[in-house]
Scaffold this motif. Structure first.
Motif, PDB file in Angstrom:
ATOM      1  N   UNK A 126      14.761  29.907 -31.749  1.00  0.00           N
ATOM      2  CA  UNK A 126      15.815  30.612 -31.027  1.00  0.00           C
ATOM      3  C   UNK A 126      16.046  30.049 -29.633  1.00  0.00           C
ATOM      4  N   UNK A 127      15.101  29.226 -29.141  1.00  0.00           N
ATOM      5  CA  UNK A 127      15.265  28.655 -27.798  1.00  0.00           C
ATOM      6  C   UNK A 127      16.375  27.620 -27.811  1.00  0.00           C
ATOM      7  N   UNK A 128      17.028  27.466 -26.654  1.00  0.00           N
ATOM      8  CA  UNK A 128      18.113  26.490 -26.584  1.00  0.00           C
ATOM      9  C   UNK A 128      17.521  25.087 -26.644  1.00  0.00           C
ATOM     10  N   UNK A 129      18.389  24.128 -26.973  1.00  0.00           N
ATOM     11  CA  UNK A 129      17.917  22.757 -27.128  1.00  0.00           C
ATOM     12  C   UNK A 129      17.278  22.252 -25.829  1.00  0.00           C
ATOM     13  N   UNK A 130      17.920  22.546 -24.667  1.00  0.00           N
ATOM     14  CA  UNK A 130      17.392  22.065 -23.383  1.00  0.00           C
ATOM     15  C   UNK A 130      16.000  22.645 -23.139  1.00  0.00           C
ATOM     16  N   UNK A 131      15.829  23.933 -23.460  1.00  0.00           N
ATOM     17  CA  UNK A 131      14.513  24.553 -23.261  1.00  0.00           C
ATOM     18  C   UNK A 131      13.490  23.888 -24.183  1.00  0.00           C
ATOM     19  N   UNK A 132      13.888  23.653 -25.434  1.00  0.00           N
ATOM     20  CA  UNK A 132      12.959  23.016 -26.378  1.00  0.00           C
ATOM     21  C   UNK A 132      12.549  21.627 -25.907  1.00  0.00           C
ATOM     22  N   UNK A 133      13.462  20.969 -25.192  1.00  0.00           N
ATOM     23  CA  UNK A 133      13.162  19.612 -24.728  1.00  0.00           C
ATOM     24  C   UNK A 133      12.278  19.635 -23.485  1.00  0.00           C
ATOM     25  N   UNK A 137      10.504  22.252 -22.101  1.00  0.00           N
ATOM     26  CA  UNK A 137       9.288  23.070 -22.099  1.00  0.00           C
ATOM     27  C   UNK A 137       8.048  22.209 -22.370  1.00  0.00           C
ATOM     28  N   UNK A 138       8.033  21.358 -23.421  1.00  0.00           N
ATOM     29  CA  UNK A 138       6.840  20.528 -23.650  1.00  0.00           C
ATOM     30  C   UNK A 138       6.599  19.542 -22.507  1.00  0.00           C
ATOM     31  N   UNK A 139       7.719  19.045 -21.917  1.00  0.00           N
ATOM     32  CA  UNK A 139       7.546  18.095 -20.806  1.00  0.00           C
ATOM     33  C   UNK A 139       6.908  18.785 -19.610  1.00  0.00           C
ATOM     34  N   UNK A 140       7.387  19.994 -19.298  1.00  0.00           N
ATOM     35  CA  UNK A 140       6.830  20.765 -18.185  1.00  0.00           C
ATOM     36  C   UNK A 140       5.369  21.094 -18.456  1.00  0.00           C
ATOM     37  N   UNK A 141       5.084  21.480 -19.711  1.00  0.00           N
ATOM     38  CA  UNK A 141       3.698  21.813 -20.073  1.00  0.00           C
ATOM     39  C   UNK A 141       2.815  20.578 -19.930  1.00  0.00           C
ATOM     40  N   UNK A 142       3.343  19.400 -20.301  1.00  0.00           N
ATOM     41  CA  UNK A 142       2.551  18.161 -20.177  1.00  0.00           C
ATOM     42  C   UNK A 142       2.253  17.870 -18.716  1.00  0.00           C
ATOM     43  N   UNK A 143       3.268  18.087 -17.849  1.00  0.00           N
ATOM     44  CA  UNK A 143       3.063  17.844 -16.417  1.00  0.00           C
ATOM     45  C   UNK A 143       1.968  18.767 -15.879  1.00  0.00           C
ATOM     46  N   UNK A 144       2.043  20.037 -16.283  1.00  0.00           N
ATOM     47  CA  UNK A 144       1.045  21.013 -15.830  1.00  0.00           C
ATOM     48  C   UNK A 144      -0.339  20.634 -16.353  1.00  0.00           C
ATOM     49  N   UNK A 145      -0.393  20.234 -17.634  1.00  0.00           N
ATOM     50  CA  UNK A 145      -1.677  19.848 -18.238  1.00  0.00           C
ATOM     51  C   UNK A 145      -2.242  18.635 -17.517  1.00  0.00           C
ATOM     52  N   UNK A 146      -1.360  17.675 -17.169  1.00  0.00           N
ATOM     53  CA  UNK A 146      -1.821  16.464 -16.472  1.00  0.00           C
ATOM     54  C   UNK A 146      -2.396  16.833 -15.108  1.00  0.00           C
ATOM     55  N   UNK A 147      -1.732  17.776 -14.423  1.00  0.00           N
ATOM     56  CA  UNK A 147      -2.218  18.203 -13.097  1.00  0.00           C
ATOM     57  C   UNK A 147      -3.577  18.894 -13.223  1.00  0.00           C
ATOM     58  N   UNK A 148      -3.685  19.797 -14.208  1.00  0.00           N
ATOM     59  CA  UNK A 148      -4.951  20.519 -14.396  1.00  0.00           C
ATOM     60  C   UNK A 148      -6.060  19.528 -14.746  1.00  0.00           C
ATOM     61  N   UNK A 152      15.674  11.461 -22.657  1.00  0.00           N
ATOM     62  CA  UNK A 152      15.690  12.210 -23.932  1.00  0.00           C
ATOM     63  C   UNK A 152      16.889  13.151 -23.977  1.00  0.00           C
ATOM     64  N   UNK A 153      17.178  13.788 -22.829  1.00  0.00           N
ATOM     65  CA  UNK A 153      18.285  14.739 -22.767  1.00  0.00           C
ATOM     66  C   UNK A 153      19.628  14.038 -23.003  1.00  0.00           C
ATOM     67  N   UNK A 154      19.804  12.911 -22.305  1.00  0.00           N
ATOM     68  CA  UNK A 154      21.076  12.180 -22.437  1.00  0.00           C
ATOM     69  C   UNK A 154      21.254  11.691 -23.880  1.00  0.00           C
ATOM     70  N   UNK A 155      20.147  11.130 -24.444  1.00  0.00           N
ATOM     71  CA  UNK A 155      20.234  10.616 -25.820  1.00  0.00           C
ATOM     72  C   UNK A 155      20.529  11.741 -26.809  1.00  0.00           C
ATOM     73  N   UNK A 156      19.796  12.857 -26.643  1.00  0.00           N
ATOM     74  CA  UNK A 156      19.969  13.972 -27.572  1.00  0.00           C
ATOM     75  C   UNK A 156      21.373  14.557 -27.445  1.00  0.00           C
ATOM     76  N   UNK A 157      21.878  14.633 -26.183  1.00  0.00           N
ATOM     77  CA  UNK A 157      23.232  15.166 -25.984  1.00  0.00           C
ATOM     78  C   UNK A 157      24.265  14.290 -26.691  1.00  0.00           C
ATOM     79  N   UNK A 158      24.066  12.961 -26.557  1.00  0.00           N
ATOM     80  CA  UNK A 158      25.056  12.068 -27.163  1.00  0.00           C
ATOM     81  C   UNK A 158      24.996  12.153 -28.688  1.00  0.00           C
TER      82      UNK A 158
END
Ligand SMILES: Nc1ncnc2c1ncn2[C@@H]1O[C@H](COP(=O)(O)OP(=O)(O)OP(=O)(O)O)[C@@H](O)[C@H]1O
Ligand SMILES: [Mg+2]
Length: 443
Positions: A4-11, A13-24, A170-176
């Protein structure tokens, strides 16, 4: 949930989580390894302190005036040096951790994150077998801490930049790739609604382009089939009309004169026969039957072929239909708004309008149990709208089309029009829209 999440959120969210995981992860690694690394870096200083202490002790041992030698040594030490002498009276030696100098620009949380090692680098200084103090190693770790802070900043900035870059690409490619899919979806919806003309733009990756081309080909096939279907319906309706016209002509030209002559003969017979005889009664009965037959013949003729449309015009024919309905159903209050401009319409469109009103009114009489009905027919722009409404019970649940509604539907479709059956505000509506342009003859 994820779906149900929008495409942008799906894209993102994992990137943000990876950044947070990398910081931790970076924090945990810093915490785990920083202590060992700092100890390792300061090990040479510690070792030197021990060697200097051993050399000092030897010198003091051989010196004639060890106290003076010690004072001279202490005096020679620079106050900012990492190695300091601390006399026994001054209490226990501070650890490097307690004496930490905070480097400028490094936040406290970062220092708390690091494990500052307890360097334990106090070497006792002995005079005559008695401990007079310690030679302690108190390194200035601010440069090391600053270096680690800069390293940490550089690493996190690099990770963040990489994440943003990856996300943007990824966003630009997926949008196109999504845009052509969106066009395809919209195009398929148009096809489902019967619009086969507007083509779907062919763009995007080859797989999607192929799907768009296939969908356009499908629309072209459907358009062709729909046109064929319309032509068939047109021919069917025309054939029905022709057949009705032939039948009406037969009834009118053959049966009509025959009935007329029987009636005339019977009247003559009545006039010549004695009024009170059997023959006279029978002749009277024949006359009544013939008159009933003539009426029935006229009614059948009316239903078979609205002869008057061509001669009288559509509006007048519809008005005649309404007059007949009022006679037939005096308990139903019938009102009407018929555009006089309808007289300019002829051909199949005029016959369709007439038949739709005729069949809908027959249905009101037979099924609706209505007290009031209203007929409206008007040309607005390029569209002819016919609407028959009543205040009856409405269509029953799961209503199936009989010959009347099917015939109406076929006629309307043959002319590329639309027919809708509605129930609103306690009224039943049979509404039909027909393209008027082609059938309007100049007045
Ligand atoms: N104005 C109306 N109010 C309520 N029900 C209606 C109305 N018009 C049609 N119906 C329902 O729709 C059904 C189908 O109508 P349709 O004219 O197609 O067939 P029919 O009148 O039953 O038979 P025929 O083939 O003789 O016309 C009817 O049987 C009736 O139940
Ligand atoms: Mg009917």
């Amino acid at each position: 949930m994820w779906q149900r999440l929008s495409f942008t959120t799906q894209l993102f969210l994992p990137l943000g989580a990876s950044l947070l995981a990398a910081l931790i992860m970076g924090g945990v690694l810093l915490h785990t390894f920083s202590g060992g690394q700092l100890a390792e870096e300061n090990e040479p200083g510690r070792r030197s302190t021990r060697v200097i202490a051993a050399a000092l002790n030897n010198t003091l041992h051989t010196s004639d005036n060890p106290r003076q030698t010690l004072d001279a040594f202490v005096h020679s030490l620079d106050t900012s040096s990492d190695i300091q002498f601390r006399s026994a009276e001054a209490g226990p030696a501070p650890s490097a951790k307690d004496d930490l100098r905070k480097p400028h620009g490094v936040p406290q949380w970062f220092i708390d994150l690091l494990t500052i090692p307890d360097l334990d680098a106090a070497s006792p200084v002995m005079i005559d077998g008695k401990r007079v103090g310690d030679l302690i190693f108190l390194p200035d770790m601010s440069a090391d801490l600053f270096e680690k802070w800069i390293g940490f900043l550089a690493l996190t900035s690099l990770i963040a930049v990489l994440m943003v870059l990856t996300g943007t690409i990824a966003f630009v490619l997926a949008r196109s790739a999504l845009r052509p899919l969106q066009h395809l979806g919209e195009g398929l919806t148009r096809i489902r609604r019967g619009d086969y003309i507007t083509p779907i733009p062919v763009c995007g990756p080859p797989e999607i382009r192929q799907s768009c081309e296939e969908a356009n080909a499908l629309a072209a096939t459907l358009a062709q089939l729909s046109e064929d279907n319309r032509d068939l319906l047109h021919r069917l309706v025309s054939l029905q009309d022709d057949e009705r016209r032939d039948l009406a002509r037969e009834l009118h030209d053959e049966l009509g004169p025959l009935l007329f002559s029987i009636r005339a003969g019977t009247i003559a017979l009545i006039e010549t026969s004695p009024p009170a005889g059997n023959l006279g009664n029978s002749a009277q009965q024949v006359l009544q039957s013939v008159e009933a037959l003539q009426q029935t013949n006229r009614r059948i003729l009316d239903r078979l072929r609205p002869l008057y449309i061509e001669e009288l015009g559509l509006e007048t024919s519809v008005q005649t239909l309404l007059v007949n309905f009022r006679k037939q159903a005096p308990h139903i209050g019938l009102t009407a708004t018929i555009d006089p401009g309808l007289n300019a319409i002829d051909g199949p469109l005029a016959r369709t309008v007439y038949r739709v009103i005729q069949e809908a009114l027959t249905n009101v009489l037979r099924h609706a149990r209505a007290s009031n009905a209203h007929v409206q027919a008007a040309v607005t722009g390029e569209t002819l709208v016919v609407e028959i409404s009543d205040d009856g019970d409405g269509f029953p649940e799961g209503n199936a089309f009989g010959r009347g509604l099917t015939g109406m539907h076929e006629r309307v479709r043959a002319l590329s029009g639309s027919l809708s059956l509605l129930r609103a505000d306690e009224r039943t509506y049979v509404r039909c829209r027909l393209p008027a342009g082609a059938s309007m003859s100049p007045a």
